[in-house]
Design an enzyme around this catalytic site. Sequence first.
Site, PDB file in Angstrom:
ATOM      1  N   LYS A  54       0.844  -1.206   0.000  1.00  0.00           N
ATOM      2  CA  LYS A  54       0.000   0.000   0.000  1.00  0.00           C
ATOM      3  C   LYS A  54       0.875   1.250   0.000  1.00  0.00           C
ATOM      4  CE  LYS A  54      -3.874  -2.398   2.081  1.00  0.00           C
ATOM      5  NZ  LYS A  54      -4.359  -3.033   3.307  1.00  0.00           N
ATOM      6  N   GLN A  98      -4.602  -1.940   9.587  1.00  0.00           N
ATOM      7  CA  GLN A  98      -4.445  -3.216   8.884  1.00  0.00           C
ATOM      8  C   GLN A  98      -5.075  -4.331   9.715  1.00  0.00           C
ATOM      9  OE1 GLN A  98      -3.088  -3.721   5.748  1.00  0.00           O
ATOM     10  NE2 GLN A  98      -3.839  -5.806   6.019  1.00  0.00           N
ATOM     11  N   ASP A 121     -10.815   3.598   4.594  1.00  0.00           N
ATOM     12  CA  ASP A 121     -10.951   2.154   4.357  1.00  0.00           C
ATOM     13  C   ASP A 121     -12.414   1.720   4.536  1.00  0.00           C
ATOM     14  OD1 ASP A 121      -9.810  -0.297   3.683  1.00  0.00           O
ATOM     15  OD2 ASP A 121      -9.396  -0.851   5.768  1.00  0.00           O
TER      16      ASP A 121
END
Length: 291
Positions: A54, A98, A121
């Site tokens: 990422k 994450q 996200d």
Amino acid sequence: MSASELNGTLVASKLMTDTAQRVQLLRYSSGKQPCLATVLVGDDPASHTYVRMKANRCADVGIRSLRVELDAGTTTDELVDKLVEMSHDEGVDGILLQHPVPPHIDERAAFEAIAPHKDVDGVTGASFAGTALGFDGYESCTPSGILRLLDAYDIGIAGKHAVVVGRSPILGLPVGMLLLRRNATVTYCHSRTTELPEEVGRADIVVAAVGQPELIRGRWIKHGAVVIDAGYNPGNVGDVEYAAACARARWITPIPGGVGPMTIAVLLAQTADAAGAPAAESVLLGEQTVN
Ligand code: NAP
């Protein structure tokens, strides 16, 4: 019939180019460079790889990435404090935690510590409500990527019967909501579904979001269906029995190169949004101004 591939790599690369232009214009017009903070807890090698990937993609489009690594013994409270601190940090536009986080951490509590306006996200309850109700806010990246992929190939959704296998808060549940908002008739299947082959067999659009290699057999697929395989299992194996499904489907996502690249591209596009980058249309106008 042999299915045509929905090329996520190609569609994602167009979205990345668009995002790079928007970021460039933002920097040109205001001097601001968007920043995505990624938070990683523990030593899981796959998670480290994802975070590194990422960061590389951020660099490709001109987004600054800030990497926060916390040790495996971090408590829920410590993680929540860190995420609240970052939510107040004016230098950070988007925050990605994450996941999965280590099992002793309350993942939902951690997600909810992310300010919704930085939730690029799309994992908070507020973002999910926005997705379900059609309010402004960030969509969960993989579901949003799936819809963008269908749109890129002009695949009709309204009136279609979509069967989503999996109901996780970040994938199955929101992708069903997005399909419903686009007027599909949506069926959710999960671990307690009793007649999975029959349910899948009724689908015009199948979304596989489970995480079990080839759980969905090719012979279950209705002739002419669209098959979106979001599952990712070791060895580049999806949740759908790919070769057999190709013989019946009209469209199918490959692995790799299907849903995966779309997820990161959406994350970066939403980070640009969070930083206030102009929309794609105004980029063209902006370029004319710049030139
Ligand atoms: P998850 O949280 O583990 O959820 C899995 C879902 O599958 C659950 O809803 C579960 O049902 C359901 N399920 C389990 N066994 C089943 C069975 N035998 N029949 C029908 N449904 C079953 O997983 P996730 O985070 O949603 O991820 C799913 C997959 O997508 C994984 O392979 C993951 O790696 C992949 N993924 C890919 C991307 C990408 O960018 N390509 C992004 C995110 C995830 P219950 O709710 O009843 O337990």
